[in-house]
Design a protein around this motif. Structure first.
Motif, PDB file in Angstrom:
ATOM      1  N   PRO A  52       0.802  -1.227   0.000  1.00  0.00           N
ATOM      2  CA  PRO A  52       0.000   0.000   0.000  1.00  0.00           C
ATOM      3  C   PRO A  52       0.833   1.273   0.000  1.00  0.00           C
ATOM      4  O   PRO A  52       0.456   2.267  -0.630  1.00  0.00           O
ATOM      5  CB  PRO A  52      -0.825  -0.118   1.288  1.00  0.00           C
ATOM      6  N   TYR A 138      -8.920  -8.141   9.357  1.00  0.00           N
ATOM      7  CA  TYR A 138      -9.010  -8.117   7.890  1.00  0.00           C
ATOM      8  C   TYR A 138      -9.550  -6.773   7.399  1.00  0.00           C
ATOM      9  O   TYR A 138      -9.084  -6.235   6.391  1.00  0.00           O
ATOM     10  CB  TYR A 138      -9.899  -9.257   7.410  1.00  0.00           C
ATOM     11  N   LEU A 139     -10.516  -6.222   8.115  1.00  0.00           N
ATOM     12  CA  LEU A 139     -11.040  -4.912   7.742  1.00  0.00           C
ATOM     13  C   LEU A 139      -9.955  -3.851   7.866  1.00  0.00           C
ATOM     14  O   LEU A 139      -9.863  -2.941   7.022  1.00  0.00           O
ATOM     15  CB  LEU A 139     -12.235  -4.559   8.624  1.00  0.00           C
ATOM     16  N   TYR A 141      -6.765  -4.331   7.419  1.00  0.00           N
ATOM     17  CA  TYR A 141      -5.861  -4.524   6.285  1.00  0.00           C
ATOM     18  C   TYR A 141      -6.440  -3.912   5.013  1.00  0.00           C
ATOM     19  O   TYR A 141      -5.706  -3.366   4.186  1.00  0.00           O
ATOM     20  CB  TYR A 141      -5.589  -6.009   6.075  1.00  0.00           C
ATOM     21  N   GLU A 142      -7.766  -3.984   4.851  1.00  0.00           N
ATOM     22  CA  GLU A 142      -8.396  -3.402   3.676  1.00  0.00           C
ATOM     23  C   GLU A 142      -8.432  -1.870   3.748  1.00  0.00           C
ATOM     24  O   GLU A 142      -8.334  -1.188   2.727  1.00  0.00           O
ATOM     25  CB  GLU A 142      -9.820  -3.948   3.532  1.00  0.00           C
ATOM     26  N   VAL A 143      -8.577  -1.339   4.970  1.00  0.00           N
ATOM     27  CA  VAL A 143      -8.646   0.116   5.139  1.00  0.00           C
ATOM     28  C   VAL A 143      -7.251   0.738   5.166  1.00  0.00           C
ATOM     29  O   VAL A 143      -7.098   1.937   4.901  1.00  0.00           O
ATOM     30  CB  VAL A 143      -9.421   0.441   6.437  1.00  0.00           C
ATOM     31  N   LYS A 146      -6.122   3.060   2.285  1.00  0.00           N
ATOM     32  CA  LYS A 146      -6.840   4.333   2.301  1.00  0.00           C
ATOM     33  C   LYS A 146      -6.312   5.236   3.408  1.00  0.00           C
ATOM     34  O   LYS A 146      -6.176   6.465   3.213  1.00  0.00           O
ATOM     35  CB  LYS A 146      -8.335   4.065   2.505  1.00  0.00           C
ATOM     36  N   THR A 229     -12.969   6.522   6.971  1.00  0.00           N
ATOM     37  CA  THR A 229     -12.383   5.475   7.814  1.00  0.00           C
ATOM     38  C   THR A 229     -13.176   5.299   9.101  1.00  0.00           C
ATOM     39  O   THR A 229     -13.367   4.176   9.586  1.00  0.00           O
ATOM     40  CB  THR A 229     -10.929   5.817   8.135  1.00  0.00           C
TER      41      THR A 229
END
Length: 307
Positions: A52, A138-139, A141-143, A146, A229
């Motif tokens: 990222p 996991y959330l 890691y996805e955020v 951003k 976020t």
């Protein structure tokens, strides 16, 4: 030394300490093995973590651009920084990979001291806590990409930016812990309800304040502070809160039905309940070995014995 009750038997304190040492040794051995595995996979893990940051294009760093990271944002400062970063990544991976072993050792040490109903509750909450924590992780890691985009957007165009490896990894782990632990909050509410501390009606009456506090917590806990976020963290927690409210309501209604079927369920507060006359088994003493007692007693001397 007074023995400690464990289930239907007893165990001395020394046995507890010996078992604790055995559990700790097994957990540390598993952690050492999985840390070695994490060390062997540290290159792939670092690539997954730094992806990222390396895809950010609106800023340029002071580091030397590489084949995997073109913007030069990620740097290591100090002679020991590369070794420290690699070890932290390997240790973090080792803790995660060894979690089935050390969590089982913890459960095996605690379980003998619990009753059957307590074991059922503990297993149920443990099985619910693990997927909730990994769901929050996991959330995070996805955020995470951003969050990096938002934070680096404040860097002026005339300035370069550097992200030290230790700071970068610490930022990521804090996000994972915050998101993972925040997903455990509804489970804590269910636990308080099952323990009889908070009723479902009381939780239902607090829903407006709870939702507001969840959004405040999300605004404070998220490192970026941007509305997107914050909403990404707050909305799943609100959904889990209402699911916990449903579970607490079903639990209270089941308790009310059991109480209504009991002969003492309709008594007033000033009325005494019927005594429990159900016979219970008694702990019988161990049988005495008469022959062993007789053989252990000294024999009486004969009157004609010169001794």
């Amino acid at each position: 030394m007074q023995p400690t009750r464990v289930g239907k038997g007893v165990m001395p304190l020394t046995e507890h300490l010996r078992e604790l040492r055995h559990r700790l040794v097994a957990s540390m051995l598993a952690l050492a093995i999985t840390t070695v595995v994490g060390w062997l996979l540290r290159g792939w893990l670092l690539h997954q973590l730094t992806g990222p940051a390396c895809t950010i294009t609106h800023v340029h760093g002071i580091g030397q651009p590489t084949r995997q990271c073109h913007n030069g944002l990620l740097v290591n400062t100090g002679i020991l920084s590369p070794l420290s970063l690699s070890f932290k990544v390997a240790l973090t991976a080792g803790v995660i990979l060894a979690s089935p072993v050390w969590s089982y050792q913890l459960w095996a040490f605690i379980a003998p001291g619990l009753y059957k109903r307590e074991k059922k509750y503990a297993l149920g909450f443990a099985f619910a806590a693990v997927p909730l924590f990994f769901g929050g992780s996991y959330l995070a890691y996805e955020v995470f990409p951003k969050a990096l985009q938002v934070l680096t957007s404040f860097n002026p165009s005339s300035f370069s930016l550097s992200l030290p490896g230790d700071e970068f990894l610490g930022f990521f782990l804090r996000m994972v812990l915050v998101f993972g632990l925040s997903f455990e909050m509804p489970l804590l509410m269910v636990l308080l309800n099952y323990l009889g501390i908070v009723s479902a009606d009381r939780l239902r009456s607090w829903w407006r304040q709870t939702v507001f506090l969840i959004f405040v917590f999300a605004a404070v806990a998220t490192p970026t502070g941007d509305p997107l976020t914050m909403t990404v963290l707050a909305v799943p927690i609100c959904v889990l809160y209402f699911l916990a409210l449903v579970v607490a309501t079903l639990h209270d209604r089941a308790g009310e039905r059991r109480l209504a079927g009991s002969p003492d369920g309709q008594l007033d507060d000033h009325q005494a309940s019927a005594p429990d006359l159900t016979p219970s088994a008694l702990d019988l003493p161990e049988p005495v070995n008469i022959s062993r007692l007789v053989s252990a007693q000294p024999t009486a001397a004969h009157p004609d014995d010169p001794t």
